[in-house]
Design a protein around this motif. Structure first.
Motif, PDB file in Angstrom:
ATOM      1  N   LEU A  79       1.013  -1.242   0.005  1.00  0.00           N
ATOM      2  CA  LEU A  79      -0.126   0.069  -0.108  1.00  0.00           C
ATOM      3  C   LEU A  79       0.866   1.421   0.017  1.00  0.00           C
ATOM      4  O   LEU A  79       0.417   2.179  -0.547  1.00  0.00           O
ATOM      5  N   MET A  80       1.804   1.372   0.731  1.00  0.00           N
ATOM      6  CA  MET A  80       3.027   2.487   0.900  1.00  0.00           C
ATOM      7  C   MET A  80       3.420   2.747  -0.594  1.00  0.00           C
ATOM      8  O   MET A  80       3.481   3.641  -1.037  1.00  0.00           O
ATOM      9  N   LYS A  81       3.843   1.695  -1.149  1.00  0.00           N
ATOM     10  CA  LYS A  81       4.378   1.838  -2.793  1.00  0.00           C
ATOM     11  C   LYS A  81       3.342   2.161  -3.579  1.00  0.00           C
ATOM     12  O   LYS A  81       3.853   3.184  -4.524  1.00  0.00           O
ATOM     13  N   PHE A  82       2.199   1.684  -3.604  1.00  0.00           N
ATOM     14  CA  PHE A  82       1.194   2.312  -4.242  1.00  0.00           C
ATOM     15  C   PHE A  82       0.909   3.701  -4.108  1.00  0.00           C
ATOM     16  O   PHE A  82       0.913   4.433  -5.148  1.00  0.00           O
ATOM     17  N   GLY A  92       6.507  17.675  -1.188  1.00  0.00           N
ATOM     18  CA  GLY A  92       6.082  17.405  -0.063  1.00  0.00           C
ATOM     19  C   GLY A  92       5.501  15.737  -0.348  1.00  0.00           C
ATOM     20  O   GLY A  92       4.639  15.481   0.600  1.00  0.00           O
ATOM     21  N   GLY A  93       5.980  15.169  -1.222  1.00  0.00           N
ATOM     22  CA  GLY A  93       5.523  14.113  -1.455  1.00  0.00           C
ATOM     23  C   GLY A  93       5.183  12.942  -0.499  1.00  0.00           C
ATOM     24  O   GLY A  93       4.021  12.423  -0.258  1.00  0.00           O
ATOM     25  N   LEU A  94       6.035  12.585   0.524  1.00  0.00           N
ATOM     26  CA  LEU A  94       6.020  11.729   1.500  1.00  0.00           C
ATOM     27  C   LEU A  94       4.793  12.030   2.630  1.00  0.00           C
ATOM     28  O   LEU A  94       4.155  11.146   3.221  1.00  0.00           O
ATOM     29  N   SER A  95       4.517  13.553   2.952  1.00  0.00           N
ATOM     30  CA  SER A  95       3.480  13.730   3.627  1.00  0.00           C
ATOM     31  C   SER A  95       2.268  13.451   3.055  1.00  0.00           C
ATOM     32  O   SER A  95       1.378  12.902   3.824  1.00  0.00           O
ATOM     33  N   HIS A  96       2.156  13.466   1.674  1.00  0.00           N
ATOM     34  CA  HIS A  96       0.851  13.178   0.865  1.00  0.00           C
ATOM     35  C   HIS A  96       0.815  11.770   0.845  1.00  0.00           C
ATOM     36  O   HIS A  96      -0.473  11.214   0.994  1.00  0.00           O
ATOM     37  N   VAL A  97       1.824  10.975   0.965  1.00  0.00           N
ATOM     38  CA  VAL A  97       1.933   9.530   0.932  1.00  0.00           C
ATOM     39  C   VAL A  97       1.296   9.010   2.438  1.00  0.00           C
ATOM     40  O   VAL A  97       0.262   8.131   2.512  1.00  0.00           O
ATOM     41  N   ASN A  98       1.910   9.527   2.965  1.00  0.00           N
ATOM     42  CA  ASN A  98       1.449   9.365   4.714  1.00  0.00           C
ATOM     43  C   ASN A  98      -0.072   9.445   4.658  1.00  0.00           C
ATOM     44  O   ASN A  98      -0.929   8.473   5.361  1.00  0.00           O
ATOM     45  N   ILE A  99      -0.722  10.659   4.381  1.00  0.00           N
ATOM     46  CA  ILE A  99      -2.218  10.631   4.441  1.00  0.00           C
ATOM     47  C   ILE A  99      -2.941   9.607   3.556  1.00  0.00           C
ATOM     48  O   ILE A  99      -3.986   8.901   4.019  1.00  0.00           O
ATOM     49  N   VAL A 100      -2.524   9.217   2.351  1.00  0.00           N
ATOM     50  CA  VAL A 100      -3.161   8.487   1.325  1.00  0.00           C
ATOM     51  C   VAL A 100      -3.216   7.049   1.960  1.00  0.00           C
ATOM     52  O   VAL A 100      -4.021   6.267   2.033  1.00  0.00           O
ATOM     53  N   VAL A 101      -1.890   6.657   2.554  1.00  0.00           N
ATOM     54  CA  VAL A 101      -1.754   5.287   3.103  1.00  0.00           C
ATOM     55  C   VAL A 101      -2.799   5.216   4.316  1.00  0.00           C
ATOM     56  O   VAL A 101      -3.410   4.171   4.485  1.00  0.00           O
TER      57      VAL A 101
END
Length: 428
Positions: A79-82, A92-101
């Motif tokens: 899910l993280m990789k997706f 700020g990509g990892l911040s957005h990834v955090n929320i989406v995950v």
């Protein structure tokens, strides 16, 4: 007189640190012996057992177990990789990834603190390594975990549906769009932070790479699809969906991808589920006892009268409820707060034409914000333990996200169709 004494006794017990379940039972016995000595004491165990004896509550342990089983497999990493393939290339990509995950994981665990622990243990170190401040990484992890209570499946949603006498399926479906609205509000703040603070971003993937990431992450997305798709299509009940989620986690997560987890890990997962379930069931039983005494003491009428002295406008009543949720959520966990205040606020909401589904989802959403606010928000303490920062060190970065969640709450509260459309669509 009895109603005022009941409320006073309850809040005094809470203020001196008595556990919520015992405070509810203590208040009930106080009213029973002081104001209603003629009532038989057998009423208390009868109401207590009745609160826990409900078939729909079987959803809760199975959804918990599904989340625990998923945590023992590599599905969360997928899910993280997706998520990184979808939004990681934005500033700020990892911040957005955090929320989406967190939004995706909400469809698996249904528990905010579990979300904080699972996402935070991986995302906070990764974000700090890429140049984010530890304070910001902790804040975004804590607040995004709150979505786990709103997007189904959610144990708190199940309890809230039971407390308000509402269909669990309708409440689950009613929480989907509000959960997306809440997540979107957090993404807006995350975008603003990303561009103003100059946070890093990941290399952008082409569509072929994104397609591969989506295919790789599909097994992890299967549980939300099974749950929401099954309920929306009328194929399964929430309890049956919970059982299917466990079977899916075992077959896909354990057998097809990783292999059967060690017995020690499985045993620990079962202990975790039973421990959490025990706390929920005790609170449920105690709340039903207290709710019955609320009714005979006329507490809903007292509160309704107090509200009516302030306003008789439906929008004003909703605003007062939202304020109450935000205040109460700062010192009570959502579960006991829902059980305590449902029998008080629901009759008031119904008298103003607010549907039970809308009332239930807004109440859960409002009280869940307290999970990320001091002084007793459970998510902030989990985040603090993972990052090693004291709560006061990341509260400043947390405040804009809390404001965004509050804004999303107002939108959902005053636009009932956001809650009611999907349940009505499923019934049509």
């Amino acid at each position: 007189m009895a109603g005022i004494a009941l409320l006073s006794c309850f809040f005094v017990l809470i203020s001196i640190g008595v556990p919520i379940a015992y405070a509810m039972l203590g208040t009930a016995f106080f009213v029973l012996f002081v104001f209603e000595p003629g009532l038989p004491t057998i009423i208390v165990p009868q109401k207590f057992y009745g609160g826990a004896d409900n078939y729909i509550l079987l959803c809760i342990p199975f959804f918990m177990l599904a989340g625990e089983l998923m945590g023992l497999t590599p599905l969360f990493d997928r899910l993280m990789k997706f998520s990184n393939a979808m939004v990681g290339h934005i500033r700020g990509g990892l911040s957005h990834v955090n929320i989406v995950v967190s939004m995706l994981f909400a469809g698996i665990s249904g528990a905010a603190s579990a979300d904080t622990s699972a996402v935070g243990s991986m995302m906070i170190p990764a974000m700090v390594k890429q140049g984010y401040t530890k304070s910001y990484a902790t804040a975004v992890t804590v607040i995004s975990s709150v979505i786990g209570v709103i997007i189904p499946p959610s144990g708190i949603m199940i309890v809230a549906a039971l407390a308000t006498g509402t269909s669990v399926s309708s409440v689950f479906l009613g929480g989907v769009i509000p959960g997306i609205v809440a997540g979107s509000s957090l993404l807006i703040v995350s975008l603003i932070y990303g561009f103003t603070k100059g946070f890093p971003k990941s290399a952008e993937m082409n569509w072929r790479e994104r397609g591969r990431a989506f295919w790789f992450g599909m097994p992890g997305l299967g549980i939300p699809i099974v749950i929401i798709g099954g309920i929306l299509g009328g194929l399964v009940t929430p309890t049956e969906a919970a059982n299917l989620a466990v079977v899916y986690a075992i077959i896909v997560g354990a057998l097809l991808i990783k292999g059967i987890p060690p017995l020690r890990e499985l045993y620990q997962s079962l202990i975790t589920v039973v421990t959490r379930l025990s706390a929920i069931m005790i609170c449920l039983g105690a709340s039903m006892v207290l709710a019955w005494f609320f009714a005979i003491a006329g507490v809903p009428e007292i509160v309704a009268g107090a509200i009516m002295t302030v306003t008789d406008n439906p929008y004003g009543v909703m605003a007062l409820m939202l304020i109450s949720y935000l205040i109460v959520g700062t010192f009570l966990d959502p579960l006991p707060a829902i059980l305590i205040f449902s029998p008080i606020f629901q009759p008031i909401a119904s008298s103003f034409g607010i549907s039970d589904v809308h009332f239930t989802v807004v109440m859960v959403m409002g009280l869940s914000i307290g999970l990320a606010t001091p002084p007793v928000g459970s998510c902030i303490f989990v985040g603090s333990a993972i990052s090693g920062l004291s709560v006061d060190k990341f509260v400043k970065d947390l405040l804009p996200f809390i404001a965004a969640m509050a804004a999303a709450l107002v939108v959902v509260a005053f636009v009932p169709s956001l809650v009611e459309w999907l349940p009505k669509f499923a019934q049509s």
